[in-house]
Design an enzyme around this catalytic site. Structure first.
Site, PDB file in Angstrom:
ATOM      1  N   HIS A 117      -5.767  16.025   0.172  1.00 42.12           N
ATOM      2  CA  HIS A 117      -4.256  15.842   0.042  1.00 42.12           C
ATOM      3  C   HIS A 117      -3.571  17.234  -0.623  1.00 42.12           C
ATOM      4  O   HIS A 117      -3.740  17.239  -1.936  1.00 42.12           O
ATOM      5  CB  HIS A 117      -4.013  14.882  -0.780  1.00 42.12           C
ATOM      6  CG  HIS A 117      -4.565  13.397  -0.144  1.00 42.12           C
ATOM      7  ND1 HIS A 117      -5.658  13.066  -0.159  1.00 42.12           N
ATOM      8  CD2 HIS A 117      -3.782  12.694   0.596  1.00 42.12           C
ATOM      9  CE1 HIS A 117      -5.795  11.819   0.294  1.00 42.12           C
ATOM     10  NE2 HIS A 117      -4.723  11.669   0.923  1.00 42.12           N
TER      11      HIS A 117
ATOM     12  N   HIS B   3       1.113  15.662   3.260  1.00 46.49           N
ATOM     13  CA  HIS B   3       0.639  14.900   2.251  1.00 46.49           C
ATOM     14  C   HIS B   3      -0.805  14.766   2.278  1.00 46.49           C
ATOM     15  O   HIS B   3      -1.455  14.907   1.302  1.00 46.49           O
ATOM     16  CB  HIS B   3       1.194  13.591   2.396  1.00 46.49           C
ATOM     17  CG  HIS B   3       0.675  12.266   1.586  1.00 46.49           C
ATOM     18  ND1 HIS B   3       1.069  12.095   0.403  1.00 46.49           N
ATOM     19  CD2 HIS B   3      -0.471  11.611   1.818  1.00 46.49           C
ATOM     20  CE1 HIS B   3       0.405  11.115  -0.184  1.00 46.49           C
ATOM     21  NE2 HIS B   3      -0.810  10.816   0.642  1.00 46.49           N
TER      22      HIS B   3
ATOM     23  N   GLU C 291      -1.653 -10.768 -14.476  1.00 49.26           N
ATOM     24  CA  GLU C 291      -2.928 -10.731 -14.737  1.00 49.26           C
ATOM     25  C   GLU C 291      -3.589  -9.111 -14.189  1.00 49.26           C
ATOM     26  O   GLU C 291      -4.398  -8.622 -14.992  1.00 49.26           O
ATOM     27  CB  GLU C 291      -3.396 -11.495 -13.595  1.00 49.26           C
ATOM     28  CG  GLU C 291      -3.034 -13.090 -14.203  1.00 49.26           C
ATOM     29  CD  GLU C 291      -1.823 -13.296 -13.563  1.00 49.26           C
ATOM     30  OE1 GLU C 291      -1.328 -12.699 -12.804  1.00 49.26           O
ATOM     31  OE2 GLU C 291      -1.492 -14.645 -13.877  1.00 49.26           O
TER      32      GLU C 291
ATOM     33  N   HIS D  12      -4.545 -23.908  -7.903  1.00 49.08           N
ATOM     34  CA  HIS D  12      -5.076 -23.582  -9.131  1.00 49.08           C
ATOM     35  C   HIS D  12      -6.782 -23.981  -9.124  1.00 49.08           C
ATOM     36  O   HIS D  12      -7.033 -23.696 -10.451  1.00 49.08           O
ATOM     37  CB  HIS D  12      -4.342 -24.290 -10.296  1.00 49.08           C
ATOM     38  CG  HIS D  12      -3.122 -23.941 -10.710  1.00 49.08           C
ATOM     39  ND1 HIS D  12      -2.209 -23.692  -9.639  1.00 49.08           N
ATOM     40  CD2 HIS D  12      -2.567 -23.574 -11.931  1.00 49.08           C
ATOM     41  CE1 HIS D  12      -1.070 -23.114 -10.273  1.00 49.08           C
ATOM     42  NE2 HIS D  12      -1.222 -23.005 -11.530  1.00 49.08           N
TER      43      HIS D  12
END
Lengths: 684, 684
Positions: free
Chosen positions: A34, A268, A418, A480
């Protein structure tokens, strides 16, 4: 602020172009990589590294150095180039960019001796690690004084700004008032597949201001503006600073006719020659030698020599100060050394932790964490808004919550985020000086997978506390209830890191006492991440066999697996981990007509690297084996072998009280006895 | 705007308190759950459902209904209560909240007939699904006209606002100008373990404004303000609307002495009686019957009867309009039916897709997608900034990019936000009428795990295109090279959904032609999510065996696995998936001294549910088996059996050209031949 007084406009331009030349040349030679972003970010990175970043030229591990965290890992050519100017890489290494065995892989891999502070590539994670490191710096300064202060810089691109994790990182850095954090956002308006304008039109400045950041916008090619922004960011005392640098991707690139070829998506992710630009003409345009672009201009080399000298002086002054401080405060000085050498972990007397027999392993973990709170002053525990459920509150109750006004707090309430939490922990571990622990429900470990994969790759001793380890979450229902998660984490255990070790230690202890042992193993495992997978519900503690305490016997966990109940020449071996082991013991008691052995395997990965003689002793080849797992049956398949049988869960859970689910799903002593009988009859 | 003209202050309060009573009673009876949020959000939900939400009382699946997406799944009591007022649940069902086999699980599970539009619980995902649904609504209106317009409502809490994914959802909704999206943020300042103030002090209003939202703040218990906000949101034509409702958790709760007991953390996640409040006194305070709180007040029931009548009239008018429209535009009407009945998938003639032999499977997928662009007008393809790498651009090139000014665009550039993308796709599938496809690199499937787990749980036919399936990513290095990922995805294949089916179909085709077959299977799999795991690099197409075309032979993939090269009574069976199969064929050619069978297993999960007779035919028990996988060796372990051998990768990858890695890691025909020889000798 300049480290080196020789700075002048021509020299700065020369150095910046040197970075562009090296970056373009590396990608061109590797035929992949890149170049565009690296060329666009060159101005900032040169000014940062030569005028602001504090480092120790003779010791890259110096704990007081400024940290530089790369987020945009694909811009590795820029990083390797600037580090080459600093003297940390040589031309041969740059020529070997992206080749087998080279020290210049496609995306940077943590190598502190070379100045690479973090592994990057998966966007967003790098700057979230920077936030973790900045937290540690503030934490340590609160204990040892502001003389230890250093800055943490991060470099992010459009992609990193978009990644979901940047919200958690941005919010927390603002909330904690991390004024030591300075992030440069290389806004080049081009991402991999499109202009940024096809993807977003958010007001990034306003967004970061909403998170409590100081935001400065600059022309990312204007050296005066960059210097001014960095100076002002360095003086900020309340907020993290975001410097939005408007840059042009592929800055300096030209086409065959020597006309500018900049700002294009094609620049890029491929060599200039493949992107429509002319590599040769670009090198020429930048003042390089097309026959050998892998060179540092002599005046640039000399300038960076000056920077190094200037930094040596800075370090010497700081060391002088530190020496006086150490004389004045010998105990504090010792503590600082202990923090960084992780001596603090030796203070814990695990044998004195009095577990309550029959407790849930999350509660047992809470008790251990409570001891840690007393003994391990450099442990930082975080929870994603579940501290009273994942029982990290055992630690919390003896410490204080970290906040803008209390950077010395040892408990971090990260909120419901999280992935951010895991990235912060990685950054904390990278900074050094602290032991990060993060807690949430096991099912939400899914959110953290991208980060714990990086923990494993970087060999960071982050501790993951994952509670509510099975369907016995009960009423909360299938969203869960982890089912496939133990099997999933065992995959990471089996994946070796670059040192040839298990890339992770994942322990699912069988009862309260074994949880103490598991925590001891996790704490002492300073080489890889560790995970503790813990029960929500009570677990009947396992019986002792030979008159010693259950804690002593549970030390068998150090081999990954061990016999918890035995018979002479058993007819069958029952295998499990976590709460399933006590269910197996219950089953064994009912199987009076058979001689039964029960084996606990808290870590399959660890067990599988024991000497074959030990594995054969515990699980002899010729004895039928029955496994019980609250996860997918594939979890124990390898251990029971082709002829063995596993009673597991091959479907999503249900919302109902845990005891009901045990009955419905067959996780009772009675059902174990029934299934084992039928299994053994099928073999007869 | 009220659906029912009887609205008055007393009645509204009575209805709101009815929701509070039912919610508190459900949690109290279940002895678990979340009463506080439900009680706090009751005002908004009642006003929304009785005065704004458009639905068909006699057909909950009516495609023109407003959608209501719950984000805060723990607030299920509120949802079940309001749906009870609507007549969709009865008291027995509420009494069975969180019990085995009940229709009222702890967190809502999609059940459109009952008015539950999505599964929720993992915070953040619910409202991201709403964004997906709102996209589809705009998409369909652009094709069929604004008469089809409906609103999409979302209900989010403090936790959902914090989840990382809310950044992607917020950014994209703003960018696309989804004025049909109205989100209520129940800002009650309390999260599970702490007051929100311990976690964040972001300016949420400013943040959403930075993303281009219309933001309105209200007192969430002030009915006039709520009505005004909803009215104004319904009139908004350019931006999505966020209504920040400041509420009090546990509103209406009192203690033993009848004093208010509101706004406390303890009220979040346990019965009132466990939280320090008095359940009985609270029911009394709210006007309920403590002997039987499970009641709908007669005047509330009668009011909701009126709402239903009002809605029946609304629906009837709309149906009348639609009938005229169908007469006027019979072709468009047929197309609308085809969209929702997924008839569009029948248009594709897969046999006419002329794959280029030896192409990378990502390129083969691109060709198929290009055909889909021609034939399947209701397919929406998204990529997380990798369209030119994951080759979803085969679709892109024939379509247009979705934008604020082009809601009919069939390609969605979501930017670097993989989890958001997967959640959007789930929401699109839930809305119905479109076929969502999402693409990124396989290694980044990690980011999407929480969402594809929900795709699997909700049985949504989302198509995941995961390219760069192995270390042959090459130079990008270990952060970009999947190793454990195929093993990981196979876990989801083995996990059954609530219908007892494999919860996912994961296909890793062996060559270009098999990719066509795999896509056909994925497209026709309308019952579960499907994943295509595709190569970056060229793959030599497999030989044909019996004179038919390779495409015809590749149809063996429909059985999950099939013989691609055979011998009479083979000495050994070589097994693999993806590009490994052609490497095995190369190996087989070198193993001239043996009779070799090669088996491709594009989907282990599908293969394992074939009749045992088929499985035995393909992989007879008594023939030695050798597996080759670019993933963890555990991937094929079960298929080769205890005595078999797997050549896999048990470590992270390295940055180097793919061909070099093939050599270094032993993924060549030569090494296969060598390893198989040594394996067979070890058996002799």
């Amino acid at each position: 602020m300049a480290h080196n007084k020789q700075t002048n406009i021509d020299l700065t331009n020369k150095a910046v172009n040197n970075i562009r030349i090296l970056s373009a040349a590396m990608v061109e030679k590797a035929k992949s990589g890149h170049p565009g972003g690296a060329m666009g970010g060159a101005d900032f990175i040169h000014i940062l590294y030569s005028e602001f970043l504090k480092f120790n030229p003779s010791d890259p591990t110096w704990i007081h150095r400024d940290r530089f965290f790369m987020d945009a890992g694909h811009m590795s050519p820029m990083l390797y180039s600037i580090l080459t100017l600093q003297g940390k890489y040589d031309m041969e290494e740059l020529r070997n960019f992206r080749q087998w065995g080279s020290l210049t892989p496609g995306h940077p891999e943590v190598d502190i001796l070379r100045g690479v502070e973090n592994t990057s590539g998966p966007l967003g994670q790098g700057h979230a690690m920077a936030v973790g490191a900045a937290i540690v710096e503030r934490f340590l300064c609160s204990k040892f004084g502001e003389w230890m202060a250093h800055k943490t810089y991060a470099f992010i691109s459009d992609g990193g700004i978009q990644e979901e994790v940047s919200q958690g990182a941005g919010r927390i850095a603002g909330f904690l008032g991390l004024s030591n954090l300075i992030m440069f956002y290389d806004a080049n308006k081009i991402q991999l597949s499109t202009p940024v304008s096809e993807v977003t039109d958010e007001d990034t400045k306003a967004k970061y201001e909403a998170w409590g950041w100081n935001v400065i916008e600059v022309d990312g090619h204007d050296h005066v503006q960059i210097r001014k922004a960095l100076t002002s960011a360095n003086e900020e005392t309340k907020k993290p600073t975001l410097i939005i640098g408007h840059t042009i991707i592929g800055k300096g690139a030209v086409d065959e006719d020597g006309n500018p070829f900049e700002g294009k998506t094609s620049l890029h992710g491929q060599p200039l020659s493949g992107a429509g630009a002319s590599f040769e003409k670009t090198i020429e345009n930048l003042g390089g030698d097309i026959n050998d672009p892998f060179q540092v201009f002599p005046e640039v080399a000399s300038y960076y020599d000056g920077v190094n000298k200037c930094m040596a002086e800075y370090v010497s002054n700081k060391q002088h100060f530190q020496a006086n401080w150490e004389m004045e405060k010998p105990e504090l000085a010792q503590k600082l050394r202990d923090f960084f050498e992780m001596k603090t972990i030796e203070k814990v007397d695990f044998s004195s932790i009095a577990q309550k027999s029959g407790a849930p392993t999350r509660a047992a973990s809470s008790l251990v964490l409570s001891t840690f709170a007393d003994e391990i002053e450099n442990m930082i525990v975080a929870s994603a808004d579940l501290s009273n459920s994942d029982k990290t509150d055992g630690f919390l109750k003896k410490t204080t919550v970290m906040s803008r006004d209390n950077h010395g707090g040892r408990f971090l309430q990260v909120g419901v985020s999280e992935l951010t939490m895991a990235c912060l922990a990685n950054g904390m571990a990278l900074h050094g000086g602290v032991i990060p622990v993060v807690g949430t429900f096991f099912v939400f470990s899914d959110y953290m997978k991208p980060a714990y994969r990086l923990s494993a790759l970087m060999e960071l001793p982050v501790k993951f506390v994952w509670t509510h380890d099975a369907f016995r979450v009960g009423e909360d229902g299938p969203t869960h209830q982890p089912v496939e998660h133990e099997a999933q984490i065992r995959l990471m255990e089996k994946l070796q890191n670059h040192k040839g070790k298990n890339s992770m230690l994942a322990l699912r202890p069988s009862d309260a006492e074994e949880t103490t042992v598991a925590w001891e193993m996790a704490l002492k495992n300073t080489e890889t991440p560790s995970a503790l997978i813990l029960s929500r519900q009570n677990i009947k503690s396992l019986p002792t066999q030979n008159g010693s305490s259950r804690y002593e016997e549970a030390k068998g966990a150090n081999q990954g697996g061990y016999i918890v109940l035995d018979s002479d020449q058993p007819d069958v071996i029952l295998i499990g981990s976590g709460s399933e082991v006590s269910t197996l013991v219950g089953g064994a008691e009912l199987l009076k007509e058979y001689k039964v052995r029960v084996v606990a395997i808290p870590s399959e990965g660890l067990f599988k690297i024991q000497p074959p003689s030990y594995q054969d002793k515990v699980l002899p080849n010729d004895i039928p084996k029955f496994g019980l797992t609250a996860g997918l049956p594939s979890t124990l398949r390898e251990l029971v072998g082709d002829k063995g049988q596993v009673w597991g869960l091959n479907h999503f859970g249900h919302s109902a009280p845990a005891g009901v689910l045990d009955e419905k799903f067959g996780f009772t002593a009675e059902n174990v006895a029934k299934e084992v009988r039928s299994f053994l009859k099928s073999l007869a």
